[in-house]
Design a protein around this motif. Sequence first.
Motif, PDB file in Angstrom:
ATOM      1  N   ALA A   1       0.829  -1.209   0.000  1.00 30.95           N
ATOM      2  CA  ALA A   1       0.000   0.000   0.000  1.00 30.95           C
ATOM      3  C   ALA A   1       0.860   1.255   0.000  1.00 30.95           C
ATOM      4  O   ALA A   1       0.543   2.240  -0.682  1.00 30.95           O
ATOM      5  N   VAL A   2       1.977   1.223   0.752  1.00 30.93           N
ATOM      6  CA  VAL A   2       2.897   2.361   0.744  1.00 30.93           C
ATOM      7  C   VAL A   2       3.423   2.591  -0.665  1.00 30.93           C
ATOM      8  O   VAL A   2       3.501   3.728  -1.150  1.00 30.93           O
ATOM      9  N   GLY A   3       3.777   1.487  -1.343  1.00 23.77           N
ATOM     10  CA  GLY A   3       4.264   1.603  -2.718  1.00 23.77           C
ATOM     11  C   GLY A   3       3.240   2.229  -3.644  1.00 23.77           C
ATOM     12  O   GLY A   3       3.571   3.083  -4.474  1.00 23.77           O
ATOM     13  N   VAL A   4       1.982   1.817  -3.494  1.00 25.49           N
ATOM     14  CA  VAL A   4       0.920   2.364  -4.336  1.00 25.49           C
ATOM     15  C   VAL A   4       0.741   3.857  -4.073  1.00 25.49           C
ATOM     16  O   VAL A   4       0.580   4.654  -5.006  1.00 25.49           O
ATOM     17  N   VAL A   5       0.793   4.250  -2.792  1.00 29.58           N
ATOM     18  CA  VAL A   5       0.645   5.667  -2.438  1.00 29.58           C
ATOM     19  C   VAL A   5       1.785   6.493  -3.034  1.00 29.58           C
ATOM     20  O   VAL A   5       1.567   7.576  -3.590  1.00 29.58           O
ATOM     21  N   VAL A   6       3.013   5.966  -2.930  1.00 28.21           N
ATOM     22  CA  VAL A   6       4.168   6.701  -3.458  1.00 28.21           C
ATOM     23  C   VAL A   6       4.070   6.824  -4.980  1.00 28.21           C
ATOM     24  O   VAL A   6       4.354   7.888  -5.546  1.00 28.21           O
ATOM     25  N   ILE A   7       3.660   5.749  -5.636  1.00 25.61           N
ATOM     26  CA  ILE A   7       3.498   5.814  -7.086  1.00 25.61           C
ATOM     27  C   ILE A   7       2.389   6.805  -7.448  1.00 25.61           C
ATOM     28  O   ILE A   7       2.511   7.581  -8.410  1.00 25.61           O
ATOM     29  N   GLY A   8       1.304   6.789  -6.669  1.00 22.00           N
ATOM     30  CA  GLY A   8       0.229   7.756  -6.907  1.00 22.00           C
ATOM     31  C   GLY A   8       0.727   9.183  -6.769  1.00 22.00           C
ATOM     32  O   GLY A   8       0.364  10.061  -7.570  1.00 22.00           O
ATOM     33  N   PHE A   9       1.587   9.419  -5.773  1.00 25.90           N
ATOM     34  CA  PHE A   9       2.160  10.749  -5.611  1.00 25.90           C
ATOM     35  C   PHE A   9       3.031  11.112  -6.808  1.00 25.90           C
ATOM     36  O   PHE A   9       2.993  12.242  -7.294  1.00 25.90           O
ATOM     37  N   ALA A  10       3.811  10.131  -7.305  1.00 28.29           N
ATOM     38  CA  ALA A  10       4.662  10.380  -8.471  1.00 28.29           C
ATOM     39  C   ALA A  10       3.824  10.745  -9.695  1.00 28.29           C
ATOM     40  O   ALA A  10       4.161  11.675 -10.433  1.00 28.29           O
ATOM     41  N   VAL A  11       2.736  10.024  -9.894  1.00 23.80           N
ATOM     42  CA  VAL A  11       1.847  10.311 -11.025  1.00 23.80           C
ATOM     43  C   VAL A  11       1.260  11.716 -10.891  1.00 23.80           C
ATOM     44  O   VAL A  11       1.180  12.481 -11.871  1.00 23.80           O
ATOM     45  N   GLN A  12       0.850  12.066  -9.661  1.00 25.34           N
ATOM     46  CA  GLN A  12       0.304  13.398  -9.433  1.00 25.34           C
ATOM     47  C   GLN A  12       1.343  14.481  -9.732  1.00 25.34           C
ATOM     48  O   GLN A  12       1.015  15.538 -10.288  1.00 25.34           O
TER      49      GLN A  12
END
Length: 282
Positions: free
Chosen positions: A164-175
């Motif tokens: 889940a941390v990985g998904v959040v970090v990737i989501g931040f990168a996309v943003q």
Amino acid sequence: MATGALRGPDLRHVAHAGREAGRSGVVVAARVGYAARAAVYAVIGVLALMLAAGHGGRTTDTHGAVVEVARQPFGSVLLVLLGVGLLAFAVWRFVQAVLDVEGKGRSGKALVTRLVFAGSGVIHASLAMFAFNLLRGHAHRGRGTQGMTAELMSKPFGQVLVGAVGVVVIGFAVQQFMQAAQGKMLEKLSLTGLAARRRTWVERISKAGVAARAVVFLLVGVFFIQAAIQADPGEAGGLGEALGTLAAQPFGPWLLGLVAAGLVAYAVYQLLVARYRHIATP
């Protein structure tokens, strides 16, 4: 009435002066803090550029950047300035989170944004303490990304949490990629009065910097997901590991050099923010 006692208008004047001083303090803390962040990312980017060009250098993270500052001439003075600047930025983040000076509100999305501000405040306060402890000769880098991942993975549903941390970090990168593409990071900069050519360069540098930082966060997010899938905390990594991964790829020096130049651009962008950002106050 006792001699020297404050009257009503005097009290209001003192209160007003106090509020103005507080607002000025917030503005100074924010601008000094952004400048300190610029220094950290400049060190990371320049070291990576040197490595890519074959002139020494290394890949490192924010803690490594602080250590590098300490190694420079007048390192103790620079550490004090950097530590104060990072602490000032932490104060600004807490003001954003707690006082909601930018009017985010209380919606779900707003609360998440304010929580991110608070988390950023904690991270920068910790980095400031690292700088001060390094000055005293008692610096300790802590557990690092892999150590924290191992601890998280030891909890119930640890692999899911790490993923889940990985998904959040990737989501931040996309943003961040989207912000770079749309130029949204420029919305809070007061660029009125700048010549058109200079404004164009500000926009280009800002977009390149935010995009390069997004690349690094994207890799960090992938590391966390790999760690979760393989149940191996050793697969996790932070900023330094992300840059090292780029260097190890085919055409690694070119990839690393490109992203490193982008991180230097991000440092310049932070300086631009320190100079031109509209700072909301309580």
